[in-house]
Enzyme design. Structure first.
Site, mmCIF file in Angstrom:
data_model
loop_
_atom_site.group_PDB
_atom_site.id
_atom_site.type_symbol
_atom_site.label_atom_id
_atom_site.label_comp_id
_atom_site.label_asym_id
_atom_site.label_seq_id
_atom_site.Cartn_x
_atom_site.Cartn_y
_atom_site.Cartn_z
ATOM 1 N N GLU A 1 -29.339 38.522 -6.281
ATOM 2 C CA GLU A 1 -30.364 38.430 -5.236
ATOM 3 C C GLU A 1 -29.785 38.616 -3.843
ATOM 4 O OE1 GLU A 1 -34.149 35.674 -3.917
ATOM 5 O OE2 GLU A 1 -32.563 34.784 -5.123
ATOM 6 N N ILE B 1 -29.522 30.619 -6.561
ATOM 7 C CA ILE B 1 -30.373 29.432 -6.449
ATOM 8 C C ILE B 1 -31.814 29.901 -6.556
ATOM 9 C CG2 ILE B 1 -31.246 27.554 -5.012
ATOM 10 C CD1 ILE B 1 -28.561 27.172 -3.821
ATOM 11 N N ASP B 2 -32.405 29.676 -7.714
ATOM 12 C CA ASP B 2 -33.816 29.988 -7.911
ATOM 13 C C ASP B 2 -34.607 28.762 -7.474
ATOM 14 O OD1 ASP B 2 -36.175 31.163 -8.749
ATOM 15 O OD2 ASP B 2 -35.971 30.429 -10.800
ATOM 16 N N ASP C 1 -26.584 29.523 -1.988
ATOM 17 C CA ASP C 1 -26.928 30.825 -2.570
ATOM 18 C C ASP C 1 -25.716 31.750 -2.590
ATOM 19 O OD1 ASP C 1 -29.974 31.195 -3.031
ATOM 20 O OD2 ASP C 1 -29.925 30.288 -1.054
ATOM 21 N N ASP D 1 -35.721 36.249 -11.588
ATOM 22 C CA ASP D 1 -36.553 35.054 -11.596
ATOM 23 C C ASP D 1 -37.069 34.695 -12.985
ATOM 24 O OD1 ASP D 1 -36.425 34.413 -8.891
ATOM 25 O OD2 ASP D 1 -38.058 35.760 -8.364
ATOM 26 N N THR E 1 -35.133 28.202 -3.794
ATOM 27 C CA THR E 1 -34.363 27.801 -2.620
ATOM 28 C C THR E 1 -35.089 26.738 -1.802
ATOM 29 O OG1 THR E 1 -33.442 30.030 -2.523
ATOM 30 C CG2 THR E 1 -33.130 28.650 -0.596
ATOM 31 N N ASP F 1 -29.706 34.850 -10.326
ATOM 32 C CA ASP F 1 -30.322 34.190 -9.186
ATOM 33 C C ASP F 1 -29.476 32.963 -8.875
ATOM 34 O OD1 ASP F 1 -31.871 33.113 -7.214
ATOM 35 O OD2 ASP F 1 -33.769 33.439 -8.241
#
Length: 355
Positions: A70, A137-138, A47, A296, A140, A135
């Site tokens: 994020e 890492i959408d 992330d 998101d 996670t 984002d």
């Protein structure tokens, strides 16, 4: 004449590709040193590293643009070991991808540069100016267990999404493969996996294989015509806390859909229906006061719409990305091919209205 947002699209695709390769390496190294955010969701080296690389690329090429990201670096400033692991991954990512580094390289020379890049994703969003929604890492939890996840980036101009890019390392390259219930479970990024989806407003959507170095050639993608809605494949979130599985099951029954839903993490769902591997995406809130985060949905929303789909909330309203960091005026997501979106929305309203 150059197409609108050509530079923005190119930078976004390269940045997302490089960040996605970093997340793949982190997963395979099993160096997932996790921390905990206020919402208790896991945060990984991937992330933070992905956010640093992407924000740095944006700031080098478009220094006046803002970023709604994020992550923030406060945790890293207090955790020497996690900070060191992330810095190691960022350095390797820059050195291993010469083609991207030449175009995207810039101010990340020190650990403090990396932390500053992460913290530069602190925009409040809004209806004016050029703002990127990121984002890193959408999905996670999907990433941590080897399921579906996506690196997501979108440019909004005066509140309207103009460019969207999704890096999906665990989806198959082949557009012709239909989704099955197994696709949302543990995956591998073996040969034949890894896709970048992208779109520019008014210019259609494309897919291309994920690669190291220069971008691979892209090809147009489009949603699959649905002639019999009872045979449609619909996608939903894995986490019951993110989306109401019970209500979505009732909607599927009302539409006559008998196939099991495909439960997948992340905006990989948007990419999957955009290229015709699936047909519908439903995300209905489990709490009345829940507000979706713009990062998101911004990229996936544009990719689906440019692939011939329609995306609204559960009340039939377009998703409004101009209200800040959340979709505060929207409730839920209903995405489907234009020809049947109204039929799906009617079923959604009927089920929600019966509560």
């Amino acid at each position: 004449m150059a197409s609108p947002y050509a530079k923005e699209l190119h930078v976004a695709q390269l940045a997302v590709q490089r960040a996605t390769l970093l997340t793949k390496k982190v997963f395979h190294d099993k160096a997932k040193g996790t921390a905990s955010k206020d919402d208790k969701s896991p945060v990984t080296i991937g992330d933070f590293g992905a956010q640093a690389l992407i924000v740095q690329a944006i700031k080098k090429n478009f220094p006046d643009d803002e970023v709604v990201g994020e992550e923030e670096a406060a945790t890293l400033r207090e955790n020497d070991d996690l900070r060191s692991q992330i810095w190691d991954q960022v350095k390797v990512a820059r050195l291993e991808d010469d083609a991207a580094e030449k175009e995207l390289g810039g101010p990340i020379q020190t650990v403090e540069d990396m932390l500053s890049a992460i913290d530069a994703g602190n925009s409040a969003g809004g209806a004016k100016g050029r703002i990127w929604a990121l984002d890193p890492i959408d999905g996670t939890k999907g990433f941590l267990r080897g399921g579906q996840y996506a690196v997501c980036l979108a440019l909004m101009v005066d509140g309207e999404v103009k460019v969207g890019v999704l890096g999906c390392p665990n989806l198959p390259v082949d557009d012709s493969l239909s989704l099955s219930a197994e696709d949302g479970k543990d995956q591998t990024d073996d040969a034949g996996k890894g896709v970048i989806f992208s779109a520019v407003a008014g210019k259609g959507a494309t897919g291309r294989p994920l690669s190291r170095g220069a971008l691979q050639p892209g090809h147009p993608i489009s949603m699959k015509p649905v002639t019999d809605i009872t045979q449609a494949t619909f996608c939903e979130s894995v986490e019951a806390g993110h989306s109401s599985h019970d209500e979505q099951s009732q909607i599927a029954q009302r539409l006559g859909i008998t196939k099991p839903s495909v439960r997948m993490d992340s905006q990989a769902k948007y990419g999957s229906i955009a290229r015709g591997a699936g047909d519908l995406y439903l995300r209905l809130p489990v709490k009345k006061d829940y507000q979706e985060k713009i990062w998101d949905h911004a990229a996936g929303d544009l990719v689906v719409r440019e692939a011939g789909g329609q995306v609204t909330d559960a009340n039939g309203l377009r998703l409004d990305f101009s209200k800040g960091r959340t979709l505060r005026d929207n409730k839920g997501v209903v995405a489907a091919p234009k020809a049947i979106h109204g039929q799906v929305l009617d079923a959604v309203m009927a089920v929600l209205g019966a509560k």
